[in-house]
Motif scaffolding. Structure first.
Motif, PDB file in Angstrom:
ATOM      1  N   ASP B   3       0.839  -1.200   0.000  1.00 55.18           N
ATOM      2  CA  ASP B   3       0.000   0.000   0.000  1.00 55.18           C
ATOM      3  C   ASP B   3       0.868   1.241   0.000  1.00 55.18           C
ATOM      4  OD1 ASP B   3      -2.041  -1.726   0.264  1.00 55.18           O
ATOM      5  OD2 ASP B   3      -2.739  -1.002   2.221  1.00 55.18           O
ATOM      6  N   THR B   4       0.416   2.270  -0.696  1.00 53.05           N
ATOM      7  CA  THR B   4       1.096   3.559  -0.609  1.00 53.05           C
ATOM      8  C   THR B   4       0.218   4.536   0.166  1.00 53.05           C
ATOM      9  OG1 THR B   4       2.195   3.243  -2.732  1.00 53.05           O
ATOM     10  CG2 THR B   4       2.031   5.501  -1.926  1.00 53.05           C
ATOM     11  N   TRP B   5       0.838   5.258   1.077  1.00 58.61           N
ATOM     12  CA  TRP B   5       0.131   6.314   1.797  1.00 58.61           C
ATOM     13  C   TRP B   5       0.788   7.652   1.534  1.00 58.61           C
ATOM     14  CZ3 TRP B   5      -4.247   6.663   4.766  1.00 58.61           C
ATOM     15  CH2 TRP B   5      -4.905   5.446   5.041  1.00 58.61           C
ATOM     16  N   VAL B   6      -0.008   8.609   1.058  1.00 56.35           N
ATOM     17  CA  VAL B   6       0.460   9.986   0.918  1.00 56.35           C
ATOM     18  C   VAL B   6       0.017  10.723   2.185  1.00 56.35           C
ATOM     19  CG1 VAL B   6       0.295  12.115  -0.416  1.00 56.35           C
ATOM     20  CG2 VAL B   6       0.213   9.891  -1.579  1.00 56.35           C
ATOM     21  N   ILE B   7       0.972  11.274   2.906  1.00 54.45           N
ATOM     22  CA  ILE B   7       0.642  11.931   4.173  1.00 54.45           C
ATOM     23  C   ILE B   7       0.858  13.437   4.040  1.00 54.45           C
ATOM     24  CG2 ILE B   7       1.279  12.097   6.608  1.00 54.45           C
ATOM     25  CD1 ILE B   7       1.897   9.111   6.515  1.00 54.45           C
ATOM     26  N   LEU B   8      -0.211  14.201   4.198  1.00 49.07           N
ATOM     27  CA  LEU B   8      -0.100  15.657   4.138  1.00 49.07           C
ATOM     28  C   LEU B   8       0.084  16.186   5.559  1.00 49.07           C
ATOM     29  CD1 LEU B   8      -2.968  16.712   1.647  1.00 49.07           C
ATOM     30  CD2 LEU B   8      -0.724  15.758   1.141  1.00 49.07           C
ATOM     31  N   GLY B   9       1.118  17.015   5.753  1.00 47.44           N
ATOM     32  CA  GLY B   9       1.387  17.531   7.099  1.00 47.44           C
ATOM     33  C   GLY B   9       2.212  16.529   7.888  1.00 47.44           C
ATOM     34  N   ALA B  10       3.238  15.961   7.236  1.00 47.00           N
ATOM     35  CA  ALA B  10       3.997  14.852   7.833  1.00 47.00           C
ATOM     36  C   ALA B  10       4.886  15.273   8.991  1.00 47.00           C
ATOM     37  CB  ALA B  10       4.836  14.159   6.756  1.00 47.00           C
ATOM     38  N   THR B  11       5.017  16.578   9.236  1.00 47.18           N
ATOM     39  CA  THR B  11       5.850  17.000  10.368  1.00 47.18           C
ATOM     40  C   THR B  11       5.087  16.986  11.684  1.00 47.18           C
ATOM     41  OG1 THR B  11       5.298  19.272   9.799  1.00 47.18           O
ATOM     42  CG2 THR B  11       7.421  18.432   9.019  1.00 47.18           C
ATOM     43  N   SER B  12       3.789  16.786  11.640  1.00 46.46           N
ATOM     44  CA  SER B  12       3.029  16.729  12.895  1.00 46.46           C
ATOM     45  C   SER B  12       3.375  15.443  13.647  1.00 46.46           C
ATOM     46  CB  SER B  12       1.529  16.782  12.578  1.00 46.46           C
ATOM     47  OG  SER B  12       0.850  15.651  13.087  1.00 46.46           O
ATOM     48  N   ALA B  13       3.390  15.531  14.970  1.00 48.30           N
ATOM     49  CA  ALA B  13       3.745  14.352  15.772  1.00 48.30           C
ATOM     50  C   ALA B  13       2.747  13.216  15.542  1.00 48.30           C
ATOM     51  CB  ALA B  13       3.792  14.722  17.251  1.00 48.30           C
ATOM     52  N   MET B  14       1.492  13.597  15.311  1.00 44.95           N
ATOM     53  CA  MET B  14       0.466  12.575  15.042  1.00 44.95           C
ATOM     54  C   MET B  14       0.760  11.875  13.723  1.00 44.95           C
ATOM     55  SD  MET B  14      -3.361  13.919  15.658  1.00 44.95           S
ATOM     56  CE  MET B  14      -3.198  15.330  16.697  1.00 44.95           C
ATOM     57  N   ALA B  15       1.117  12.664  12.714  1.00 41.52           N
ATOM     58  CA  ALA B  15       1.439  12.097  11.403  1.00 41.52           C
ATOM     59  C   ALA B  15       2.680  11.227  11.496  1.00 41.52           C
ATOM     60  CB  ALA B  15       1.663  13.221  10.392  1.00 41.52           C
ATOM     61  N   ARG B  16       3.649  11.676  12.301  1.00 43.12           N
ATOM     62  CA  ARG B  16       4.890  10.901  12.460  1.00 43.12           C
ATOM     63  C   ARG B  16       4.572   9.532  13.051  1.00 43.12           C
ATOM     64  NH1 ARG B  16       9.768  12.828  16.415  1.00 43.12           N
ATOM     65  NH2 ARG B  16       9.834  14.719  15.158  1.00 43.12           N
ATOM     66  N   ALA B  17       3.748   9.514  14.073  1.00 44.65           N
ATOM     67  CA  ALA B  17       3.391   8.240  14.713  1.00 44.65           C
ATOM     68  C   ALA B  17       2.622   7.351  13.734  1.00 44.65           C
ATOM     69  CB  ALA B  17       2.559   8.498  15.959  1.00 44.65           C
ATOM     70  N   GLN B  20       5.089   5.959  11.199  1.00 39.81           N
ATOM     71  CA  GLN B  20       5.914   4.897  11.800  1.00 39.81           C
ATOM     72  C   GLN B  20       5.136   3.589  11.900  1.00 39.81           C
ATOM     73  OE1 GLN B  20       7.054   7.032  15.369  1.00 39.81           O
ATOM     74  NE2 GLN B  20       9.128   7.419  14.591  1.00 39.81           N
ATOM     75  N   ALA B  21       3.862   3.699  12.267  1.00 35.52           N
ATOM     76  CA  ALA B  21       3.045   2.488  12.386  1.00 35.52           C
ATOM     77  C   ALA B  21       2.859   1.844  11.010  1.00 35.52           C
ATOM     78  CB  ALA B  21       1.696   2.829  13.015  1.00 35.52           C
ATOM     79  N   LEU B  22       2.641   2.685   9.982  1.00 34.81           N
ATOM     80  CA  LEU B  22       2.497   2.145   8.626  1.00 34.81           C
ATOM     81  C   LEU B  22       3.809   1.525   8.152  1.00 34.81           C
ATOM     82  CD1 LEU B  22       0.485   5.044   6.952  1.00 34.81           C
ATOM     83  CD2 LEU B  22      -0.366   2.729   7.375  1.00 34.81           C
ATOM     84  N   ALA B  23       4.921   2.171   8.497  1.00 34.09           N
ATOM     85  CA  ALA B  23       6.236   1.672   8.081  1.00 34.09           C
ATOM     86  C   ALA B  23       6.456   0.267   8.630  1.00 34.09           C
ATOM     87  CB  ALA B  23       7.340   2.612   8.551  1.00 34.09           C
ATOM     88  N   ALA B  24       6.078   0.074   9.886  1.00 35.02           N
ATOM     89  CA  ALA B  24       6.267  -1.234  10.503  1.00 35.02           C
ATOM     90  C   ALA B  24       5.435  -2.303   9.792  1.00 35.02           C
ATOM     91  CB  ALA B  24       5.897  -1.166  11.982  1.00 35.02           C
ATOM     92  N   GLU B  25       4.345  -1.852   9.122  1.00 41.84           N
ATOM     93  CA  GLU B  25       3.525  -2.800   8.350  1.00 41.84           C
ATOM     94  C   GLU B  25       4.022  -2.957   6.915  1.00 41.84           C
ATOM     95  OE1 GLU B  25      -0.602  -1.687   8.596  1.00 41.84           O
ATOM     96  OE2 GLU B  25      -0.700  -2.081  10.753  1.00 41.84           O
ATOM     97  N   GLY B  26       5.099  -2.219   6.601  1.00 46.28           N
ATOM     98  CA  GLY B  26       5.702  -2.387   5.278  1.00 46.28           C
ATOM     99  C   GLY B  26       5.091  -1.547   4.167  1.00 46.28           C
ATOM    100  N   ALA B  27       4.393  -0.462   4.522  1.00 44.59           N
ATOM    101  CA  ALA B  27       3.772   0.391   3.505  1.00 44.59           C
ATOM    102  C   ALA B  27       4.824   1.243   2.795  1.00 44.59           C
ATOM    103  CB  ALA B  27       2.731   1.296   4.157  1.00 44.59           C
ATOM    104  N   ALA B  28       4.488   1.712   1.603  1.00 46.30           N
ATOM    105  CA  ALA B  28       5.296   2.728   0.931  1.00 46.30           C
ATOM    106  C   ALA B  28       4.729   4.088   1.328  1.00 46.30           C
ATOM    107  CB  ALA B  28       5.221   2.549  -0.577  1.00 46.30           C
TER     108      ALA B  28
END
Ligand SMILES: Cc1cc2nc3c(=O)[nH]c(=O)nc-3n(C[C@H](O)[C@H](O)[C@H](O)COP(=O)(O)OP(=O)(O)OC[C@H]3O[C@@H](n4cnc5c(N)ncnc54)[C@H](O)[C@@H]3O)c2cc1C
Ligand SMILES: NC(=O)c1ccc[n+]([C@@H]2O[C@H](COP(=O)([O-])OP(=O)(O)OC[C@H]3O[C@@H](n4cnc5c(N)ncnc54)[C@H](OP(=O)(O)O)[C@@H]3O)[C@@H](O)[C@H]2O)c1
Lengths: 441, 245
Positions: B3-17, B20-28
């Motif tokens: 899966d690919t996730w485009v994250i808008l506002g990636a500097t927010s701590a919520m977005a960061r978390a 990270q959770a998506l990364a651990a699931e192997g997302a792009a």
């Protein structure tokens, strides 16, 4: 808002401070804060006393500066921001076969805090101290500029930073060499030790990579120094199955009698007998083995509102047996100790002039904060000095300034490096002022 | 294909978390926002945690010309494509009272900027017929209050927009989830007095992922805010106007 007016306390909850706290989430913010008004760093606040407190001043909470920067799966070299916790590192890397080479007794300690106190773990006799595995670090000085230092580049500043209680600047990130981690659990062998002499002999004979002892500090007479020795090695059994234990919180402060002398005596006797006479071996997940107390969140509240003290000293090998016997006698007679008592053999490994470890034995004892405790700790401090040992700054809240130079003979060299790195004293903390670590001024 | 996730506002701590959770699931991941240096740091972290590639791109809600490169990157990707919006800004209401010129920016950051981006990407997603959209609003958008009604109205606008978008996108199998956090411990709220029941960014990220799996439409996080907001919404206006909650 940048600044929050708040209070903070050491883990023992005896010493507290009020002041302004910033909590940067990105490097540019951290740097601009430092350029404007440099102040000390706060990690996970797992030091017991005032190491991370700055009464009336500012401090920077590092917990959100916690990202991984680079990792080499071949060599186990990791670079990360200093606010990342040790338990996070263990969680991410253990499944890939690597772990921090040194792991303190709480996973809530941060990378920066582990460097600033040059912490030790249950493998100190094998692996040395945390700082010995730091390859380089990024240090932000009082002018707000960051530079990379290592044992090769600015060696003196690097050494003064390890175990340097944050006095040379804020550690932004560090590169560490991790240790191979062949399994996700440990085989832990527990054996009863019936006396201090038996305990010390067992430590001397032990060949285990990880070892730690629990002592019943209420026992006197022939039982003096009795306890349980834990020796551990990575398990070779195929990954055993565990039910993930849920962490619990302590919802309120415990009442004062919870840790009274008779209660502790009873508890300790039970705890001792919990291990069968013939000993036993159990397989424990890494997290449970390294951080046995972390599952009870806020367990420091068990000591009630008044909090508690920890006394931790290390004694040189020669004469350790006698000094330990004297201390344990004094402690047991006082009836003040809690059940949390740790005895461990230390190797010579240390990485900075102010590092705690020395070859010999370290004893750590928690005491609920009662009126007679400071006097007892003063006596234990005298005995430590007399035995040529030292007290651990990370645990201390009562030690006296006049003993520091004797315990830490390299203090002058450290002071010199610190005066150069931070001439205005921007990074001074309550502990540094209390113990006049940076001179009498 | 991950899966690919485009994250808008990636500097927010919520977005960061969340990343990270998506990364651990192997997302792009495609991390977008204004502070590229900070997003590079998060990208490195996510790569190590297991993301299947992380790209950093500029996104400014107030500069629509930054949208096009993100959209064309999106078009070049295959597999399930998803968007999560964390963008928003909350200057103190007193500052806006002093300088009404600030109002437009708040609306652009928290509502119209992200909405315009979603409006442009919507047909691309429809063409693929799969994927999800997560829009982070706020409980502040549930009722205008003296303390932050400009921010609240921007979020209310965003909520209404998302509800309409859900109505539209559902027809092609694309799920739109509105997230309404209560108080979260981030840079936005650091040092603000009177906060209670504060959640961590990790709690919110976990709730969002769970909500997605259950295909929730509107997600209050933590869950008990639905009770608090139901009470606040039912207070009659003649009484509410005298309160300062
Ligand atoms: C249950 C428990 C078990 C423990 N077991 C052990 C053990 O086995 N071995 C051991 O050695 N210790 C042990 N400790 C002590 C603990 O590991 C140390 O106090 C450690 O320094 C705590 O890290 P922290 O991140 O909480 O730092 P804090 O306590 O917040 O700060 C400690 C010092 O580090 C400085 N500091 C923090 N971050 C930075 C930074 N980024 N840059 C510069 N300076 C910084 C602070 O200014 C302060 O001087 C234990 C503590 C607890 C509560
Ligand atoms: N914290 C709370 O209690 C709370 C409660 C409810 C809802 N929320 C919402 O949760 C979301 C995340 O907020 P947060 O709490 O994590 O605070 P935050 O760190 O301030 O996050 C806000 C994010 O929006 C970005 N942003 C603002 N204006 C932008 C613009 N013009 N263009 C591009 N990006 C822009 C910021 O980027 P920069 O780094 O470039 O500024 C940042 O990434 C926001 O939508 C917020 O409204 C927060």
């Amino acid at each position: 808002m940048t600044w929050k007016i708040d209070s903070a306390h050491g883990w023992g909850r005896v010493l507290a401070s009020e002041g302004r706290f910033a909590r940067p989430e990105r490097a540019s913010h951290l740097k601009s804060l430092m350029a404007e008004a440099p102040c000390p760093a706060v990690g996970g606040l797992r030091s017991y006393g005032d190491a991370a407190l700055n009464s009336g001043g500012d401090a920077i909470r590092m917990e959100r500066m916690n990202r991984l920067a680079s990792f080499d799966a071949e060599t186990g070299v990791l670079e990360a921001e200093a606010g990342i916790t040790i338990s996070e590192l263990l969680k991410v890397f253990a499944p890939r076969g690597w772990m921090p080479a040194v792991v303190p007794g709480t996973g809530f300690a941060t990378l920066g805090g582990c460097i600033a106190n040059d912490v030790h773990g249950k493998n100190h006799h094998e692996a040395g101290s945390f700082g010995q595995h730091v390859l380089s670090l990024r240090l932000i000085g009082p002018d707000g500029t960051a530079r990379t230092i290592s044992p090769k580049k600015s060696a003196r500043l690097f050494a003064a930073t390890i175990g340097g209680l944050g006095q040379t600047g804020i550690i932004e990130s560090a590169k560490i060499q991790m240790l191979p981690c062949p399994a996700l659990s440990m085989d832990v062998r527990e054996r009863r030790m019936d006396s201090l002499a038996e305990f010390l002999a067992a430590f001397e004979a032990s060949t285990a990579d990880f070892s730690v002892g629990w002592v019943d500090a209420t026992a006197l007479g022939t039982d003096l120094g009795r306890g349980v020795l834990e020796e551990a090695a990575f398990t070779e059994r195929a990954s055993p199955f565990y039910k993930q234990a849920k962490s619990k919180r302590i919802p309120m402060d415990a009442p004062g009698f919870a840790l009274s002398g008779p209660v502790v005596k009873l508890f300790n006797a039970g705890y001792f007998r919990r291990v069968p006479e013939a000993g036993r071996t159990r397989t424990r997940p890494l997290h449970d083995f390294f951080f046995p107390l972390d599952r009870l969140h806020d367990w420091n509240r068990l000591y009630g509102k008044r909090g508690f003290h920890q006394f931790q000293c290390v004694l040189p090998e020669a004469g350790a047996a006698m000094a330990l016997e004297r201390m344990l006698k004094e402690i047991a007679t006082s009836g003040l100790a809690s059940p949390l008592v740790v005895l461990k053999k230390m190797g010579p490994g240390r990485a900075g002039p102010l590092s705690f470890p020395m070859e010999g034995y370290t004893l750590a004892v928690d005491f609920p904060n009662r009126p007679r405790v400071p006097a007892l700790l003063n006596r234990l401090e005298e005995q430590t000095v007399a035995a040529g040992g030292r007290i651990y700054f990370a645990k201390d809240s009562l030690m006296r300034a006049e003993h520091v130079a004797q315990m830490y003979p390299e203090l002058d060299a450290w002071c010199e490096a610190v005066a150069k790195a931070d001439p205005e004293g921007a990074f001074e903390t309550d502990l540094v002022r209390r113990l006049k670590l940076r001179g009498q001024s | 294909m991950s899966d690919t996730w485009v994250i808008l506002g990636a500097t927010s701590a919520m977005a960061r978390a969340f990343a990270q959770a998506l990364a651990a699931e192997g997302a792009a991941l495609v991390l977008t926002g204004r502070d590229t240096a900070d997003m590079q740091a998060t990208a490195a972290d996510c790569e190590i945690r297991g993301a299947d590639g992380v790209k950093v791109m500029r996104f400014d809600a107030r500069a629509p010309e930054t949208f096009a490169p993100i959209l064309s990157d999106y078009e070049g990707r295959t597999g399930s494509l998803n968007v999560a919006v964390f963008v928003g800004s909350m200057p103190q209401q007193s500052q806006i009272d002093e300088d009404p010129g600030l109002l437009d920016g708040v609306i652009q950051d928290s509502f119209t900027g992200p909405a315009r981006f979603l409006q442009t990407i919507a047909p691309m997603m429809e063409a693929r017929g799969e994927g999800a959209i997560v829009g982070v609003g706020s409980v502040a958008g549930d009722r205008g209050r003296i303390g932050n009604y400009v921010y609240g109205s921007a979020k209310a606008g965003f909520h209404t927009y998302l509800s309409g978008l859900r109505n539209r996108m559902g027809r092609t199998g694309i799920h739109v989830m509105t997230v309404k956090p209560g108080f979260v411990d981030t840079a936005m709220t650091w040092g603000i007095e009177g906060m209670f029941l504060v959640a961590s960014p990790q709690d919110v990220a976990r709730d969002i992922l769970k909500g997605l799996k259950k295909q929730r439409n509107v997600l209050y996080t933590p869950w008990f805010w639905i009770i608090i907001m139901t009470i606040i919404r039912t207070i009659p206006e003649r009484i509410f106007k005298k309160l300062s909650v």
